[in-house]
Design a protein around this motif. Structure first.
Motif, PDB file in Angstrom:
ATOM      1  N   ALA A  55      35.152 -27.016  33.343  1.00 25.13           N
ATOM      2  CA  ALA A  55      34.390 -28.126  33.211  1.00 25.13           C
ATOM      3  C   ALA A  55      34.015 -28.885  34.528  1.00 25.13           C
ATOM      4  O   ALA A  55      32.882 -29.215  34.669  1.00 25.13           O
ATOM      5  N   ALA A  56      34.908 -29.174  35.178  1.00 28.53           N
ATOM      6  CA  ALA A  56      34.856 -29.888  36.626  1.00 28.53           C
ATOM      7  C   ALA A  56      33.985 -28.899  37.342  1.00 28.53           C
ATOM      8  O   ALA A  56      33.214 -29.281  38.247  1.00 28.53           O
ATOM      9  N   PHE A  57      34.299 -27.836  37.648  1.00 28.43           N
ATOM     10  CA  PHE A  57      33.467 -26.631  38.452  1.00 28.43           C
ATOM     11  C   PHE A  57      31.961 -26.719  38.011  1.00 28.43           C
ATOM     12  O   PHE A  57      31.255 -27.014  38.827  1.00 28.43           O
ATOM     13  N   ALA A  58      31.703 -26.661  36.446  1.00 20.52           N
ATOM     14  CA  ALA A  58      30.304 -26.818  36.056  1.00 20.52           C
ATOM     15  C   ALA A  58      29.707 -27.987  36.513  1.00 20.52           C
ATOM     16  O   ALA A  58      28.424 -28.031  37.171  1.00 20.52           O
ATOM     17  N   GLN A  59      30.227 -28.967  36.525  1.00 15.92           N
ATOM     18  CA  GLN A  59      29.657 -30.293  37.010  1.00 15.92           C
ATOM     19  C   GLN A  59      29.343 -30.308  38.429  1.00 15.92           C
ATOM     20  O   GLN A  59      28.498 -30.829  38.984  1.00 15.92           O
ATOM     21  N   GLU A 120      30.333 -17.591  29.334  1.00 12.93           N
ATOM     22  CA  GLU A 120      31.171 -19.040  29.219  1.00 12.93           C
ATOM     23  C   GLU A 120      30.628 -19.925  30.250  1.00 12.93           C
ATOM     24  O   GLU A 120      30.319 -20.866  29.987  1.00 12.93           O
ATOM     25  N   LEU A 121      30.443 -19.249  31.512  1.00  8.70           N
ATOM     26  CA  LEU A 121      30.303 -20.084  32.544  1.00  8.70           C
ATOM     27  C   LEU A 121      28.615 -20.556  32.359  1.00  8.70           C
ATOM     28  O   LEU A 121      28.384 -21.770  32.704  1.00  8.70           O
ATOM     29  N   VAL A 122      27.949 -19.772  32.236  1.00  3.00           N
ATOM     30  CA  VAL A 122      26.534 -19.977  31.804  1.00  3.00           C
ATOM     31  C   VAL A 122      26.400 -21.064  30.770  1.00  3.00           C
ATOM     32  O   VAL A 122      25.705 -22.315  30.941  1.00  3.00           O
ATOM     33  N   GLY A 123      27.206 -20.911  29.681  1.00  2.00           N
ATOM     34  CA  GLY A 123      27.059 -22.044  28.681  1.00  2.00           C
ATOM     35  C   GLY A 123      27.464 -23.379  29.241  1.00  2.00           C
ATOM     36  O   GLY A 123      27.049 -24.497  28.749  1.00  2.00           O
ATOM     37  N   LEU A 124      28.440 -23.416  30.087  1.00  2.00           N
ATOM     38  CA  LEU A 124      28.935 -24.566  30.693  1.00  2.00           C
ATOM     39  C   LEU A 124      28.219 -25.240  31.384  1.00  2.00           C
ATOM     40  O   LEU A 124      27.878 -26.710  31.372  1.00  2.00           O
ATOM     41  N   LEU A 125      27.451 -24.585  32.260  1.00  4.84           N
ATOM     42  CA  LEU A 125      26.042 -25.169  33.322  1.00  4.84           C
ATOM     43  C   LEU A 125      25.369 -25.693  32.562  1.00  4.84           C
ATOM     44  O   LEU A 125      24.570 -26.580  32.979  1.00  4.84           O
ATOM     45  N   ASN A 126      24.656 -24.909  31.272  1.00  4.40           N
ATOM     46  CA  ASN A 126      23.642 -25.309  30.438  1.00  4.40           C
ATOM     47  C   ASN A 126      23.772 -26.375  29.612  1.00  4.40           C
ATOM     48  O   ASN A 126      23.039 -26.723  28.881  1.00  4.40           O
ATOM     49  N   GLN A 127      25.202 -27.003  29.453  1.00  4.02           N
ATOM     50  CA  GLN A 127      25.280 -28.320  28.722  1.00  4.02           C
ATOM     51  C   GLN A 127      24.532 -29.285  29.520  1.00  4.02           C
ATOM     52  O   GLN A 127      24.343 -30.293  28.941  1.00  4.02           O
ATOM     53  N   HIS A 128      24.302 -28.957  30.983  1.00  2.67           N
ATOM     54  CA  HIS A 128      23.881 -30.232  31.841  1.00  2.67           C
ATOM     55  C   HIS A 128      22.178 -29.989  31.957  1.00  2.67           C
ATOM     56  O   HIS A 128      21.664 -30.797  32.598  1.00  2.67           O
ATOM     57  N   GLY A 129      21.526 -28.920  31.066  1.00  2.00           N
ATOM     58  CA  GLY A 129      20.358 -28.579  31.216  1.00  2.00           C
ATOM     59  C   GLY A 129      19.835 -27.186  31.318  1.00  2.00           C
ATOM     60  O   GLY A 129      20.851 -26.289  31.397  1.00  2.00           O
ATOM     61  N   ARG A 281      42.645 -25.219  42.206  1.00  2.00           N
ATOM     62  CA  ARG A 281      43.431 -26.021  41.233  1.00  2.00           C
ATOM     63  C   ARG A 281      42.927 -27.428  41.319  1.00  2.00           C
ATOM     64  O   ARG A 281      43.574 -28.270  40.595  1.00  2.00           O
ATOM     65  N   ILE A 282      42.329 -28.021  42.401  1.00  2.00           N
ATOM     66  CA  ILE A 282      41.971 -29.360  42.685  1.00  2.00           C
ATOM     67  C   ILE A 282      40.843 -29.738  41.757  1.00  2.00           C
ATOM     68  O   ILE A 282      39.572 -28.980  42.288  1.00  2.00           O
ATOM     69  N   PRO A 283      40.654 -30.587  40.829  1.00  2.00           N
ATOM     70  CA  PRO A 283      39.377 -30.909  40.194  1.00  2.00           C
ATOM     71  C   PRO A 283      38.373 -31.196  41.327  1.00  2.00           C
ATOM     72  O   PRO A 283      38.461 -32.123  42.187  1.00  2.00           O
ATOM     73  N   HIS A 284      37.109 -30.615  41.222  1.00  2.00           N
ATOM     74  CA  HIS A 284      36.068 -31.088  42.167  1.00  2.00           C
ATOM     75  C   HIS A 284      36.242 -30.845  43.489  1.00  2.00           C
ATOM     76  O   HIS A 284      35.776 -31.636  44.450  1.00  2.00           O
TER      77      HIS A 284
END
Length: 310
Positions: A55-59, A120-129, A281-284
């Motif tokens: 989730a952090a990666f997608a953000q 899955e990755l496309v879905g996570l990114l597209n939660q933001h548009g 392993r480090i968020p963001h």
């Protein structure tokens, strides 16, 4: 007196918010520098299997996009492929740091990368548009490969349907970027000579795409802090090294780090401004690397040219 008291809460709120403003100001020169530039990000390691890190990666990727950069995501799927191979009773074997890929294993690789990890990755990114579009190296002949036969101890070995990239066509990716999209690319390639589909190392694919796109930077997420100066005797991370310095270190690296660092080498030699290996392993970790003065991980830069310019 009442005016003084009335002003106190506002003053306190300003002080509380001040660190946030300082962080934004620190990012300003980096935002200006990277605006409009292509950034290729290889998504891998633990960041692929930990829900919070995903989730952090997608953000992070969406933040880059919203900040005016042009992120391109390239992914493999080692842990997911291993799990599916185990489920089907197929053995996972690695030689020269690469997965031995039988025709049966290639079917699993293709299914997992394009049908599971990418979705899955496309879905996570597209939660933001409506931003991300998934594709593989097969699509529009984006990545073409020939059979790769590595040499170990002077002997050429057969590792199956593993491809060595021979050509990259970035037309489809550039069209997506021009349309304001985020391409998400699975590291699979179509062969030009035998009509097979090949498994391509995702680090290698990301580097080849970064060079062909004229990217500002290549970022490779992994499960270590960066390139260690003297592993396993020391955990000191090399924060910055030139192409020439990296070339000298390559023969001493562990097999798992070789494709990553060879990819960084190829990218910078091919005109990419910098290549970075980050601890996924480090968020963001992406934002920490690209928008702060300190940065994290290991950065590979061109050799100094005569006159002092890099």
């Amino acid at each position: 007196m009442s005016d003084e008291k009335a002003g106190q809460p506002g003053t306190a709120r300003k002080h509380t918010a001040l660190p946030k403003a300082q962080i934004l100001i620190e990012a300003l020169p980096w935002l200006r520098r990277h605006n409009g530039k292509v950034v290729v990000i290889k998504f891998g390691g633990n960041a692929m299997i930990d829900e919070d890190l995903k989730a952090a990666f997608a953000q992070d990727v969406v933040f880059l996009h919203q900040a005016g950069l042009k992120p391109v995501v390239v992914h493999g799927g080692g842990p997911q492929i291993n799990a599916q191979l185990d489920k089907q009773g197929l053995v996972s074997e690695f030689k020269a740091g690469l997965r031995v890929t039988t025709p049966e294993a290639m079917d699993v690789v293709r299914m997992v990368l394009a049908g599971q990890v990418q979705r899955e990755l496309v879905g996570l990114l597209n939660q933001h548009g409506p931003l991300a579009v998934g594709m593989t190296g097969e699509d529009a002949r984006t990545i073409t490969a020939t059979k790769h036969s590595p040499e170990i101890d002077g002997e050429i070995i057969d590792i199956g349907r593993v491809g060595e990239i021979t050509d990259v066509d970035t037309g489809a990716i550039e069209a997506l970027l021009a349309d304001g999209r985020i391409p998400v690319i699975s590291s699979i390639a179509r062969s030009a000579d035998d009509h097979h589909v090949y498994n391509v190392n995702a680090d290698t694919a990301a580097a080849a795409l970064a060079a062909s796109l004229g990217a500002e930077t290549l970022m490779v997420l992994t499960d270590v802090e960066g390139l260690y100066a003297d592993w396993p005797h020391s955990d000191e991370v090399i924060s910055r090294l030139t192409v020439g310095e990296l070339e000298k270190l390559l023969p001493e690296l562990s097999s798992g780090m070789v494709p990553k660092m060879e990819g960084c080498l190829h990218a910078v030699r091919g005109g990419v401004g910098t290549a970075r290996v980050l601890d996924g392993r480090i968020p963001h970790s992406i934002l920490l690397e690209i928008f702060t003065d300190s940065g994290i991980g290991t950065m590979v830069v061109p050799d100094q040219q005569p006159g002092g310019a890099a």
